[in-house]
Design a protein around this motif. Sequence first.
Motif, PDB file in Angstrom:
ATOM      1  N   ALA A  28     -37.610  39.715  -0.204  1.00 53.91           N
ATOM      2  CA  ALA A  28     -36.574  39.530  -0.778  1.00 53.91           C
ATOM      3  C   ALA A  28     -36.072  40.103  -2.606  1.00 53.91           C
ATOM      4  O   ALA A  28     -35.225  40.572  -2.635  1.00 53.91           O
ATOM      5  N   TYR A  56     -36.332  35.652  -8.044  1.00 54.23           N
ATOM      6  CA  TYR A  56     -37.062  34.922  -7.099  1.00 54.23           C
ATOM      7  C   TYR A  56     -36.221  33.981  -6.027  1.00 54.23           C
ATOM      8  O   TYR A  56     -35.179  33.835  -4.741  1.00 54.23           O
ATOM      9  N   VAL A  60     -32.660  33.112  -2.760  1.00 54.92           N
ATOM     10  CA  VAL A  60     -32.889  31.993  -2.428  1.00 54.92           C
ATOM     11  C   VAL A  60     -31.362  31.857  -2.064  1.00 54.92           C
ATOM     12  O   VAL A  60     -30.903  31.153  -0.954  1.00 54.92           O
ATOM     13  N   TYR A  63     -28.861  32.921   0.580  1.00 54.56           N
ATOM     14  CA  TYR A  63     -28.770  32.333   1.411  1.00 54.56           C
ATOM     15  C   TYR A  63     -28.571  31.530   1.844  1.00 54.56           C
ATOM     16  O   TYR A  63     -27.693  30.445   2.540  1.00 54.56           O
TER      17      TYR A  63
END
Length: 64
Positions: A28, A56, A60, A63
């Motif tokens: 990440a 973070y 995410v 994706y």
Amino acid sequence: MKDEANEVVEAIAKKIVQDMPYEARVDAVVKYFAHERKMLLKKSLARRVHLTRSMYMKVVSFYL
């Protein structure tokens, strides 16, 4: 012999599963730097970096 092989495979699989969250964190960090900061960061350096929750969450969204 087969029992020993099964024990070895099980031990290796357990170690891999235990390391998954750590590796996901490092991945990440690498992805965050690549997409947000346009920088290539090696895993060895990424291991020392900790992102904030909002950082973070940006990773995410890559994706989705």
